[in-house]
Scaffold this motif. Structure first.
Motif, PDB file in Angstrom:
ATOM      1  N   UNK A 177       1.741  -0.481   5.776  1.00  0.00           N
ATOM      2  CA  UNK A 177       2.458  -1.490   6.567  1.00  0.00           C
ATOM      3  C   UNK A 177       3.080  -2.543   5.664  1.00  0.00           C
ATOM      4  N   UNK A 178       4.376  -2.752   5.866  1.00  0.00           N
ATOM      5  CA  UNK A 178       5.082  -3.784   5.134  1.00  0.00           C
ATOM      6  C   UNK A 178       5.479  -3.427   3.722  1.00  0.00           C
ATOM      7  N   UNK A 179       5.123  -2.216   3.256  1.00  0.00           N
ATOM      8  CA  UNK A 179       5.425  -1.850   1.870  1.00  0.00           C
ATOM      9  C   UNK A 179       6.265  -0.587   1.760  1.00  0.00           C
ATOM     10  N   UNK A 180       5.946   0.439   2.551  1.00  0.00           N
ATOM     11  CA  UNK A 180       6.731   1.659   2.490  1.00  0.00           C
ATOM     12  C   UNK A 180       5.873   2.907   2.491  1.00  0.00           C
ATOM     13  N   UNK A 181       6.510   4.048   2.234  1.00  0.00           N
ATOM     14  CA  UNK A 181       5.854   5.343   2.297  1.00  0.00           C
ATOM     15  C   UNK A 181       5.406   5.798   0.913  1.00  0.00           C
ATOM     16  N   UNK A 182       4.343   6.603   0.906  1.00  0.00           N
ATOM     17  CA  UNK A 182       3.782   7.073  -0.359  1.00  0.00           C
ATOM     18  C   UNK A 182       3.068   8.399  -0.149  1.00  0.00           C
ATOM     19  N   UNK A 183       2.715   9.021  -1.281  1.00  0.00           N
ATOM     20  CA  UNK A 183       2.019  10.307  -1.245  1.00  0.00           C
ATOM     21  C   UNK A 183       0.517  10.134  -1.119  1.00  0.00           C
ATOM     22  N   UNK A 241       7.339   4.224 -10.239  1.00  0.00           N
ATOM     23  CA  UNK A 241       7.580   4.885  -8.952  1.00  0.00           C
ATOM     24  C   UNK A 241       6.350   4.833  -8.050  1.00  0.00           C
ATOM     25  N   UNK A 242       5.706   3.676  -8.031  1.00  0.00           N
ATOM     26  CA  UNK A 242       4.537   3.483  -7.175  1.00  0.00           C
ATOM     27  C   UNK A 242       4.637   2.130  -6.482  1.00  0.00           C
ATOM     28  N   UNK A 243       4.168   2.076  -5.247  1.00  0.00           N
ATOM     29  CA  UNK A 243       4.027   0.806  -4.546  1.00  0.00           C
ATOM     30  C   UNK A 243       2.771   0.127  -5.082  1.00  0.00           C
ATOM     31  N   UNK A 244       2.851  -1.157  -5.331  1.00  0.00           N
ATOM     32  CA  UNK A 244       1.699  -1.886  -5.857  1.00  0.00           C
ATOM     33  C   UNK A 244       1.625  -3.271  -5.235  1.00  0.00           C
ATOM     34  N   UNK A 245       0.408  -3.752  -5.049  1.00  0.00           N
ATOM     35  CA  UNK A 245       0.185  -5.128  -4.606  1.00  0.00           C
ATOM     36  C   UNK A 245      -1.262  -5.480  -4.931  1.00  0.00           C
ATOM     37  N   UNK A 246      -1.552  -6.779  -5.016  1.00  0.00           N
ATOM     38  CA  UNK A 246      -2.919  -7.193  -5.321  1.00  0.00           C
ATOM     39  C   UNK A 246      -3.233  -8.528  -4.652  1.00  0.00           C
ATOM     40  N   UNK A 247      -4.511  -8.875  -4.670  1.00  0.00           N
ATOM     41  CA  UNK A 247      -5.035 -10.104  -4.067  1.00  0.00           C
ATOM     42  C   UNK A 247      -4.686 -10.181  -2.583  1.00  0.00           C
ATOM     43  N   UNK A 249      -5.694  -9.711   1.578  1.00  0.00           N
ATOM     44  CA  UNK A 249      -6.799  -9.799   2.531  1.00  0.00           C
ATOM     45  C   UNK A 249      -6.842  -8.601   3.486  1.00  0.00           C
ATOM     46  N   UNK A 250      -5.699  -7.942   3.675  1.00  0.00           N
ATOM     47  CA  UNK A 250      -5.643  -6.861   4.658  1.00  0.00           C
ATOM     48  C   UNK A 250      -4.564  -5.850   4.246  1.00  0.00           C
ATOM     49  N   UNK A 251      -4.897  -4.595   4.367  1.00  0.00           N
ATOM     50  CA  UNK A 251      -3.964  -3.493   4.100  1.00  0.00           C
ATOM     51  C   UNK A 251      -4.116  -2.502   5.243  1.00  0.00           C
ATOM     52  N   UNK A 252      -3.004  -2.075   5.826  1.00  0.00           N
ATOM     53  CA  UNK A 252      -3.053  -1.085   6.903  1.00  0.00           C
ATOM     54  C   UNK A 252      -2.268   0.145   6.458  1.00  0.00           C
ATOM     55  N   UNK A 253      -2.912   1.294   6.535  1.00  0.00           N
ATOM     56  CA  UNK A 253      -2.301   2.561   6.126  1.00  0.00           C
ATOM     57  C   UNK A 253      -2.284   3.494   7.322  1.00  0.00           C
ATOM     58  N   UNK A 254      -1.117   4.077   7.612  1.00  0.00           N
ATOM     59  CA  UNK A 254      -0.984   5.036   8.705  1.00  0.00           C
ATOM     60  C   UNK A 254      -0.545   6.380   8.113  1.00  0.00           C
TER      61      UNK A 254
END
Length: 287
Positions: A177-183, A241-247, A249-254
């Motif tokens: 959510x909010x970042x994009x698609x990945x493998x 070629x990777x989505x990255x984020x840190x710190x 509080x919440x991550x949602x993966x569908x």
């Protein structure tokens, strides 16, 4: 002082002589409880009551059980007794369980955060896709007659088999959510993400026990990308070629379809949605 030592006697680095040496290194009066079945570590931790400290001798699966059973704010010392034992190594404890016991017996503490995925706590990692598939394949090999789990060689074989079956192609199959698609997605609470023998693999380089959660999510993987992924993990530089984020509080993966989830190196079943949440500075650990 009242203290409790929770031991998984089936962990690959635990035997009677080593257990006796660990008990001798811990504070006098520490009581020992052995787990006999999956999930018992949670029950023992939940029933421990108001002890001054809990020590855990086992592998990462046993540590995870204890973390999910804790109901009181009790200092916990994690002693390496498994094949990898990522958590105590990430905390800077010695790899020898007796040396680690001597260290934690000194009583020095540190406050760290934990993660949750769909309500289940984790201490260092919870991935969806490739790494979780490897965990499942190794679990399917079963355990040795003495109850011990296969080690690093089995994981390497599982990795090669998975790559061969997929022809080393991993395409987009989930959305963050909010970042994009990945493998796939590797969510971490600390570095390293795991170890290959003595080598630390910093696959999510910005993860930190003292911050929120972090993730690395390759958009797609091909055979040519794998050496760079491993090299980036060894150097701690991440990958292109990777989505990255840190710190966070919440991550949602569908997920597009049910995909395997691993939590601290344990198979947590298939998920179509995963909600990750950070629990900041929630646990006192003995270091």
């Amino acid at each position: 002082m009242s203290a409790l030592l929770i031991v998984n006697p089936f962990a690959s680095g635990v035997d009677e002589h080593r257990l006796a040496a660990v008990e001798a290194a811990l504070p006098a009066g520490t009581q020992t409880r052995l787990t006999t079945s999956a999930g018992e570590g949670s029950r023992i931790a939940r029933d421990a009551g108001a002890v001054d400290a809990i020590y855990v001798l086992g592998g990462d699966g046993t540590y995870n059980e204890v973390l999910n059973g804790l109901e009181l704010d009790v200092p916990v010392g994690f002693l390496p007794g498994g094949g990898t034992s990522v958590l105590p190594r990430a905390l800077g404890l010695p790899r020898n369980p007796v040396d680690a016991a001597k260290r934690v017996a000194l009583g020095k503490t540190r406050r760290i955060g934990l993660g949750r995925v769909n309500g289940r706590r984790f201490s260092f990692s919870a991935g969806i896709g490739f790494d979780a598939e490897l965990v499942r394949r190794v679990d399917e090999l079963g355990r040795s007659p003495d109850g011990r789990r296969p080690g690093d060689v089995a994981f390497m074989r599982a990795a090669f088999e998975t790559l061969r079956e997929r022809k080393a192609r991993f395409d987009e199959q989930l959305e963050i959510d909010g970042a994009g698609r990945a493998a796939l997605v590797l969510v971490a609470n600390c570095t390293p993400y795991t170890y290959a023998g003595a080598v630390a693999l910093n696959l999510v380089p910005h993860a930190d026990f003292e911050q929120g959660l972090a993730y690395t999510a390759p958009v797609r993987l091909r055979a040519r990308d794998l050496p760079r992924l491993v090299a980036g993990g060894v150097r701690g530089t991440g990958m292109k070629d990777a989505l990255e984020a840190h710190d966070l509080d919440r991550i949602v993966v569908r997920c597009d379809q049910p995909l395997p989830l691993q939590v601290d190196g344990e198979d947590a079943g298939d998920v179509t949605e995963a909600v990750y949440e950070a629990e900041r500075k929630v646990l006192t650990v003995l270091v």
